[in-house]
Write an enzyme that holds these catalytic residues in place. Structure first.
Site, PDB file in Angstrom:
ATOM      1  N   HIS A  80       0.845  -1.203   0.000  1.00  0.00           N
ATOM      2  CA  HIS A  80       0.000   0.000   0.000  1.00  0.00           C
ATOM      3  C   HIS A  80       0.880   1.253   0.000  1.00  0.00           C
ATOM      4  O   HIS A  80       0.677   2.172  -0.811  1.00  0.00           O
ATOM      5  CB  HIS A  80      -0.907  -0.008   1.232  1.00  0.00           C
ATOM      6  CG  HIS A  80      -1.667   1.258   1.453  1.00  0.00           C
ATOM      7  ND1 HIS A  80      -3.006   1.377   1.151  1.00  0.00           N
ATOM      8  CD2 HIS A  80      -1.282   2.471   1.941  1.00  0.00           C
ATOM      9  CE1 HIS A  80      -3.406   2.612   1.445  1.00  0.00           C
ATOM     10  NE2 HIS A  80      -2.378   3.288   1.929  1.00  0.00           N
ATOM     11  N   GLU A  81       1.852   1.274   0.908  1.00  0.00           N
ATOM     12  CA  GLU A  81       2.739   2.431   0.995  1.00  0.00           C
ATOM     13  C   GLU A  81       3.612   2.562  -0.251  1.00  0.00           C
ATOM     14  O   GLU A  81       3.876   3.676  -0.721  1.00  0.00           O
ATOM     15  CB  GLU A  81       3.615   2.330   2.246  1.00  0.00           C
ATOM     16  CG  GLU A  81       2.861   2.187   3.561  1.00  0.00           C
ATOM     17  CD  GLU A  81       1.949   3.370   3.858  1.00  0.00           C
ATOM     18  OE1 GLU A  81       2.055   4.404   3.186  1.00  0.00           O
ATOM     19  OE2 GLU A  81       1.121   3.252   4.787  1.00  0.00           O
ATOM     20  N   HIS A  84       1.899   4.443  -3.073  1.00  0.00           N
ATOM     21  CA  HIS A  84       2.073   5.890  -2.969  1.00  0.00           C
ATOM     22  C   HIS A  84       3.471   6.307  -3.424  1.00  0.00           C
ATOM     23  O   HIS A  84       3.642   7.260  -4.189  1.00  0.00           O
ATOM     24  CB  HIS A  84       1.872   6.341  -1.517  1.00  0.00           C
ATOM     25  CG  HIS A  84       0.492   6.173  -0.993  1.00  0.00           C
ATOM     26  ND1 HIS A  84      -0.629   6.575  -1.689  1.00  0.00           N
ATOM     27  CD2 HIS A  84       0.036   5.661   0.190  1.00  0.00           C
ATOM     28  CE1 HIS A  84      -1.708   6.323  -0.967  1.00  0.00           C
ATOM     29  NE2 HIS A  84      -1.332   5.762   0.168  1.00  0.00           N
TER      30      HIS A  84
END
Length: 222
Positions: A80-81, A84
């Site tokens: 998820h990170e 980004h």
């Protein structure tokens, strides 16, 4: 969820790596390693508390438990990170993951005491001069990664007979990613959803519906 300054423009164009390049600093790699280690330990504790036995041999059982925990941590939280991070770096922004010491400690404490995982390992901090669309795309990348992983895991689960270790791993993968993606779609600061709504309400609605549908399948069908 990601940290950083978004469209406030603390850094001008060209502050990050060349467009499309992916960079990791030594400090970032250390923070990633610590987050993986701590969250994997927390997941392992949670599984042990739930008396999940994958093999009658204790050593083999603990090895499988730790392996599953690493898979869940990497695929559910760090990817998820990274979503980004990689999209931000595509726009030549400075972006690096930083672990939250408080969040990592709470993950271990809550799991050990209550069997509940308080998973806030850290966030990707971003600096760049963005408009609302770019900021929205960077924010959408994290939940989008979760929704893709959840979809793949759901399909695999539907094609399998429940009961095996692999089915359990896929089920947990689907559940965690669907929940994490949808949770980060909350349209208030500091969640990703707030920046996506500011960019495009239709995009936000489609993404949120996908997450809700996936979570519904996991909870009521698998």
């Amino acid at each position: 969820m990601r940290g950083g300054f978004g469209s406030q423009g603390y850094a001008g164009p060209g502050y990050g790596p060349p467009r499309g390049a992916i960079r990791f600093s030594k400090t970032e790699v250390l923070h990633i390693a610590v987050a993986i280690a701590v969250l994997s330990a927390a997941f392992s504790i949670m599984m042990v508390r739930r008396n999940l036995g994958f093999d009658p041999d204790p050593v083999t059982n603990y090895a499988i438990t730790i392996g599953i925990s690493v898979v869940l941590v990497v695929c559910s939280f760090l990817f998820h990170e990274f979503g980004h991070k990689f999209v931000a770096q595509r726009y030549k922004a400075w972006s690096e993951f930083r672990a939250y010491p408080y969040g990592l400690v709470m993950a271990l404490v809550f799991t050990a005491l209550f069997g509940f995982l308080f998973a806030a390992p850290g966030a990707v901090y971003i600096r760049g001069d963005f408009d609302k669309e770019t900021n929205g795309r960077i924010s959408l990348a994290g939940p989008a990664v979760n929704f893709v992983i959840a979809a793949i895991a759901i399909v695999v689960c539907l094609a399998m007979t429940p009961g095996s270790v692999f089915f359990y791993v896929m089920f947990m993968l689907a559940q965690l990613n669907a929940f994490l993606g949808l949770f980060n779609m909350i349209p208030v600061m500091p969640f990703d959803g707030s920046k996506i709504v500011a960019w495009s309400i239709p995009v936000y609605a489609v993404a949120a519906l996908i997450g809700a549908a996936e979570l519904g399948v996991v909870w009521f069908y698998l």
